[in-house]
Design a protein around this motif. Structure first.
Motif, short mmCIF file in Angstrom:
data_model
loop_
_atom_site.label_atom_id
_atom_site.label_comp_id
_atom_site.label_asym_id
_atom_site.label_seq_id
_atom_site.Cartn_x
_atom_site.Cartn_y
_atom_site.Cartn_z
N SER A 10 0.85 -1.20 0.00
CA SER A 10 0.00 0.00 0.00
C SER A 10 0.88 1.24 0.00
O SER A 10 2.06 1.20 0.34
CB SER A 10 -0.90 0.00 1.24
N GLY A 11 0.29 2.36 -0.37
CA GLY A 11 1.02 3.62 -0.35
C GLY A 11 1.48 3.99 1.04
O GLY A 11 2.48 4.68 1.21
N PRO A 56 0.99 9.35 2.49
CA PRO A 56 0.52 9.76 1.17
C PRO A 56 -0.73 10.64 1.18
O PRO A 56 -0.95 11.41 0.24
CB PRO A 56 0.23 8.43 0.47
N ASP A 57 -1.53 10.58 2.24
CA ASP A 57 -2.73 11.41 2.29
C ASP A 57 -2.45 12.84 2.78
O ASP A 57 -3.36 13.64 2.93
CB ASP A 57 -3.82 10.76 3.16
N GLY A 58 -1.17 13.16 3.04
CA GLY A 58 -0.79 14.49 3.49
C GLY A 58 -0.85 14.68 4.99
O GLY A 58 -0.50 15.73 5.50
N GLU A 59 -1.32 13.67 5.70
CA GLU A 59 -1.39 13.70 7.16
C GLU A 59 -0.21 12.92 7.73
O GLU A 59 0.52 12.26 7.00
CB GLU A 59 -2.71 13.06 7.64
N GLU A 60 -0.05 12.96 9.05
CA GLU A 60 0.99 12.15 9.68
C GLU A 60 0.62 10.67 9.57
O GLU A 60 -0.55 10.33 9.43
CB GLU A 60 1.20 12.60 11.12
N LEU A 61 1.62 9.81 9.61
CA LEU A 61 1.45 8.37 9.43
C LEU A 61 0.61 7.78 10.56
O LEU A 61 0.93 7.93 11.74
CB LEU A 61 2.82 7.70 9.39
N ASP A 62 -0.51 7.14 10.21
CA ASP A 62 -1.42 6.54 11.19
C ASP A 62 -0.79 5.32 11.86
O ASP A 62 0.02 4.62 11.25
CB ASP A 62 -2.71 6.08 10.52
#
Length: 92
Positions: A10-11, A56-62
């Motif tokens: 996954s990205g 990749p969504d522009g947020e910090e890594l979940d």
């Protein structure tokens, strides 16, 4: 019977790969037992992010912090890849 398809990366796994096998500091912004702010479902794990990262969504890594069954606001955990290919954190 058909052969199972290989897991595709996954990205989100690409930026998470650097943390695999290491202890990682997490900020928990959706603690165990809390409700999602817009969907209303209850979190059955502590859910947060790795500060200072970019997914990749522009947020910090979940990150899901697995182990404790009580709410926490910060944690350190061991990053590992699950059998489904997602990245999880467990108590260190």
């Amino acid at each position: 019977m058909t052969e199972p398809r290989p897991l595709t990366e996954s990205g989100s796994l690409s930026p998470a790969r650097q943390f695999l096998g290491r202890t990682v500091e997490l900020t928990i912004d959706r603690p165990y037992g809390s409700r999602h702010p817009s969907c209303g479902f209850r979190y059955t794990v502590n859910y947060g992010f790795v500060p200072g990262t970019l997914a990749p969504d522009g947020e910090e890594l979940d990150a899901y912090f697995l182990g404790p069954t009580e709410p926490v606001t910060a944690a350190a955990g061991h990053a590992s890849r699950s059998s489904t290919g997602s990245t999880t954190m467990t108590t260190s």
